[in-house]
Enzyme design. Structure first.
Site, short mmCIF file in Angstrom:
data_model
loop_
_atom_site.label_atom_id
_atom_site.label_comp_id
_atom_site.label_asym_id
_atom_site.label_seq_id
_atom_site.Cartn_x
_atom_site.Cartn_y
_atom_site.Cartn_z
N GLU A 278 1.09 -1.04 0.05
CA GLU A 278 -0.03 -0.07 0.03
C GLU A 278 1.12 1.19 -0.08
O GLU A 278 1.58 1.49 0.95
CB GLU A 278 -0.84 0.02 1.14
N CYS B 181 -3.04 8.98 3.30
CA CYS B 181 -2.58 8.34 2.22
C CYS B 181 -3.90 8.41 0.93
O CYS B 181 -3.24 8.60 -0.19
CB CYS B 181 -2.39 6.97 2.16
P1 NAP Z 1 8.06 5.02 4.63
O1 NAP Z 1 9.21 5.89 4.96
O2 NAP Z 1 8.40 4.59 3.48
O3 NAP Z 1 8.46 3.95 5.96
C1 NAP Z 1 7.45 3.04 6.08
C2 NAP Z 1 7.91 1.88 6.92
O4 NAP Z 1 8.79 1.17 6.39
C3 NAP Z 1 8.57 2.55 8.33
O5 NAP Z 1 7.88 1.36 9.23
C4 NAP Z 1 9.70 2.32 8.20
O6 NAP Z 1 10.46 2.11 9.46
C5 NAP Z 1 9.99 1.18 7.12
N1 NAP Z 1 11.10 1.08 6.39
C6 NAP Z 1 11.84 2.03 5.93
N2 NAP Z 1 13.00 1.44 5.40
C7 NAP Z 1 12.87 -0.02 5.63
C8 NAP Z 1 13.74 -1.10 5.58
N3 NAP Z 1 15.12 -0.99 4.82
N4 NAP Z 1 13.51 -2.06 6.09
C9 NAP Z 1 12.60 -2.45 7.04
N5 NAP Z 1 11.60 -1.43 7.09
C10 NAP Z 1 11.80 -0.25 6.78
O7 NAP Z 1 6.88 5.69 4.88
P2 NAP Z 1 6.48 6.91 6.04
O8 NAP Z 1 7.16 8.08 5.71
O9 NAP Z 1 6.37 5.93 7.02
O10 NAP Z 1 4.90 7.05 5.41
C11 NAP Z 1 4.39 8.00 4.52
C12 NAP Z 1 4.14 7.35 3.31
O11 NAP Z 1 3.15 6.42 3.44
C13 NAP Z 1 3.21 8.46 2.44
O12 NAP Z 1 3.81 8.44 1.02
C14 NAP Z 1 1.79 7.92 2.18
O13 NAP Z 1 1.10 7.86 1.31
C15 NAP Z 1 2.43 6.37 2.47
N6 NAP Z 1 1.18 5.75 3.11
C16 NAP Z 1 0.26 4.92 2.30
C17 NAP Z 1 -0.86 4.31 2.84
C18 NAP Z 1 -1.66 2.99 2.32
O14 NAP Z 1 -2.39 2.45 2.76
N7 NAP Z 1 -1.55 3.15 0.93
C19 NAP Z 1 -1.16 4.53 4.32
C20 NAP Z 1 -0.24 5.35 4.76
C21 NAP Z 1 0.83 6.14 4.44
P3 NAP Z 1 11.12 3.55 9.96
O15 NAP Z 1 10.36 4.40 10.32
O16 NAP Z 1 11.93 2.78 11.13
O17 NAP Z 1 12.39 3.88 9.30
#
Ligand code: NAP
Length: 517
Positions: free
Chosen positions: A255, A294
């Site tokens: 997602e 999102c």
């Molecule tokens: P993100 O930076 O991609 O991080 C998402 C998750 O991935 C976090 O738990 C992060 O952990 C983890 N992560 C990152 N690198 C990783 C790795 N190498 N190994 C394991 N885990 C890793 O996204 P975000 O900034 O938290 O969220 C914002 C984005 O999410 C926005 O673009 C939004 O549109 C999208 N979103 C989508 C939905 C949907 O349902 N489609 C819902 C909500 C948000 P850490 O925080 O510990 O780095």
């Protein structure tokens, strides 16, 4: 304070200093999270053996009862969660309700679904097909529980809803969960999980929590495990690459982000109820959760003929938005979750600036250099057909762009330019416009909200995800699919065609819950 992780049935701390979680109003550090040195392999083994075995032995109704018990624990502590959401996520009371009550509501929904599925432990699809000339050989599709662990990596904007909607589906399917909240807002997930574990309402091994970086998670996944990822398109890409190199790849669902649109129909002119409802929905996009949803509306498609009226009506409301401390009742818009997110939102606004002009901005409070406020900003793009950034850059903050369109065909074309989104909304009473939206934009969206005069104010909102409905979207939205009632269990179960005699099938069907899928 350092957040611990709940792995292999015990609370453990990582060895490193970890990363800070802050109060976005003051920049003050409120906790740290770190997962370095934790034994993920052992945790997965424990969850598979203990949690998997415990859940597999329970009926859907009994699993539903566990979900109901979790919801009851969360309800009992709700006031504390709202406080945490304010301090760590910058949530107003309304913002916190969407996350906290959204999580509780989804747990309760899947609890009721489990009750309805009754004593069975597997599902059978309606109808069977005869495969031989004589009626002795038939086929029917069954769903059985996968004997693995559901690893769930979540985004920062929904530390409650994101975790519980995934746990609800996995639990009802009979699969233990290992949840990894995003570090920036992990305090709420940690606190909720601690309360649930302390209440003793879940079988051993059913729930695990990883607080801190998730590096190494992909390496400990076995072929029957799964990874449900929610977050940015960039992180999704790295997970996809890591999974693709596996010889026996576990299941993956994504997602990701999207540049969602709303369309005001050509029949919904100024003075109509639909016009006002569309303005109201756009105000929510520029205020609720400081735009960090999102599913949020990023592009507002308005007929050229009433663009000036729409812009004026919306601009007046945007300029009146009170931005400030989420602890104050008068505040409509809180901060984004930290300075890094503020910088990213501002950088993305800058990327839109060549194609847009600012129509209205709300006033920013002066809370000093450590406060993470982004001004609600309404923009307009006068040439959306030639634009690129407005359709592809997600500003993860309280910002949206008005796109004047000329005719329904152009509106459909502009909708597609988002390259696949989670949600689209349409404000129109015209069946021809509704048909054009479904046929032209259905393939590009996971959910379409159609508001007409009959629905009026009764709709649940463009951005709000209902557990009855599919959540996910094609293309840049990640291609994943969650929720959508009983179909949400599909990711955690194997769908198998069983080819057998009518008698054998009858015996198997007697032990399954019939599901129309
Ligand atoms: P993100 O930076 O991609 O991080 C998402 C998750 O991935 C976090 O738990 C992060 O952990 C983890 N992560 C990152 N690198 C990783 C790795 N190498 N190994 C394991 N885990 C890793 O996204 P975000 O900034 O938290 O969220 C914002 C984005 O999410 C926005 O673009 C939004 O549109 C999208 N979103 C989508 C939905 C949907 O349902 N489609 C819902 C909500 C948000 P850490 O925080 O510990 O780095």
């Amino acid at each position: 304070m350092k957040l611990s992780s709940y792995l292999s049935g015990e609370w453990v701390e990582g060895r490193g200093a970890g990363r800070a979680l802050v109060n976005p109003v003051t920049g003050e550090e409120i906790a740290r999270a770190d997962a370095s040195g934790l034994d993920l392999s052992r945790a997965m083994h424990h969850a598979r053996k203990q949690g998997g075995a415990a859940l597999a032995g329970l009926s859907f109704a009994a699993r539903g009862a566990i979900l109901k018990a979790i919801a009851d624990v969360l309800i009992a502590h709700r006031a504390e969660y709202e406080e945490i959401a304010r301090h760590n996520s910058g949530n107003t009371a309304v913002d916190a309700a969407i996350d906290i009550d959204g999580g509780i509501g989804t747990l309760k929904y899947y609890a009721r679904l489990g009750q309805g599925l009754g004593d069975a432990t597997r599902l059978v699809e309606a109808g069977q097909d005869q495969l031989a000339r004589d009626p002795v050989f038939f086929a029917r599709h069954f769903w059985t529980t996968r004997p693995g662990v559901a690893v769930q990596v979540n985004a920062f904007n929904f530390p409650s809803w994101g975790m519980w909607e995934k746990v609800a589906q996995a639990t009802l399917a009979g699969v233990p969960s290992l949840a990894k909240p995003a570090t920036a807002t992990a305090l709420l997930s940690w606190r909720m999980m601690r309360d649930v574990i302390e209440a003793g309402v879940t079988p051993p091994g059913m729930l695990s929590l990883l607080c801190g970086g998730g590096e190494g998670l992909v390496d400990v996944l076995g072929p029957m495990d799964s990874l449900a990822f929610t977050g940015s398109a960039a992180t999704a890409r790295s997970f996809r690459q890591a999974m693709a190199s596996r010889e026996l790849p576990p299941r993956l669902t994504v997602e990701a982000d999207s540049v969602n649109a709303t369309i005001l129909g050509p029949d919904a002119g100024p003075g109509s109820a639909l016009f006002d409802l569309a303005v109201w929905e756009a105000v929510k996009a520029l205020s609720v959760k400081a735009g960090q949803l999102c599913t949020n509306i990023r592009r507002i498609l308005v007929p050229k003929a009433f663009e000036a009226d729409f812009s004026a009506a919306l601009a007046a409301k945007v300029e009146a938005l009170v931005v400030g401390d989420p602890a104050l009742e008068s505040t409509r818009v809180g901060p984004v979750i930290n300075l890094a997110q503020k910088d990213e939102a501002l950088a993305n606004l800058e990327r839109l600036s060549a194609e847009t002009q600012i129509v209205a901005e709300a006033k920013l409070p002066d809370f000093g250099p450590n406060a993470a406020f982004v001004a609600p900003t309404l923009m307009r793009c006068d040439d959306p057909a030639s634009a690129h950034a407005v359709h592809t850059v997600e500003v993860f903050g309280p910002c949206a762009t008005i796109l004047p369109y000329d005719g329904v065909a152009q509106a459909v074309g502009l909708g597609k330019a988002g390259e696949g989104s989670l949600a689209l909304s349409l404000f129109s009473n015209d069946p021809a416009v509704q048909q054009a939206a479904l046929s032209g934009l259905g393939p590009w969206h996971g959910r379409l909200l159609m508001v007409d005069d009959v629905v009026g104010k009764a709709h649940t909102g463009h951005a709000i995800v209902m557990p009855q409905c599919v959540h996910g979207g094609p293309g840049r939205a990640g291609g994943g699919e969650e929720l959508g009632g009983v179909r949400g269990l599909r990711f955690h179960m194997q769908r198998s065609a069983v080819q057998a005699s009518p008698n054998a099938l009858e015996g198997l069907v007697a032990q399954a819950a019939e599901a129309v899928v």
